[in-house]
Design a protein around this motif. Structure first.
Motif: not given
Length: 124
Positions: A68-79
């Motif tokens: 599993f990998t957690i990441s933040r998106g390029n779009a604001k406020n996306m995880v």
């Protein structure tokens, strides 16, 4: 008003992948740690992974490391939570959570806001 909304759950076979998404509104993520937790029937809610928004520092549970990998998106406020090599033990409701702090924590009680959850079922 803070709102966390998860999506992307579903039913898959062992070995397959899913990507969960969480969109956060009503908060400034720069000051938050965002986490993913899961809860299977009859079990306590357990930590899966977390990310410190300000510098993308992450942590994850031993049971999901390497899968599993957690990441933040390029779009604001996306995880996101990218889940690979899923197995039946990963079956649970998955929750997005926000903690107003820069310190990663793995206990559910340390998180301030929660989404409604999305079901992930892994079965052959």
């Amino acid at each position: 008003q803070v709102k966390l909304v998860e999506s992307g759950g579903g039913a898959v076979q062992p070995g397959e992948s899913l990507r969960l998404s969480c969109v956060a509104s009503g908060l400034t993520l720069e000051y938050y740690v965002m986490g993913w937790f899961r809860q299977a029937p009859g079990e306590e809610r357990e930590f899966v992974a977390a990310i410190r928004w300000s510098n993308a520092y992450t942590g994850s549970a031993d049971s999901v490391k390497g899968r599993f990998t957690i990441s933040r998106g390029n779009a604001k406020n996306m995880v996101y939570l990218e889940m690979n090599s899923l197995n039946p033990e990963d079956t649970a409701v998955y929750y997005c959570a926000a903690r107003r702090s820069a310190v990663l924590r793995t206990a559910a009680k340390d998180y301030d806001y929660w989404g409604q959850g999305t079901q992930v079922t892994v079965s052959s």
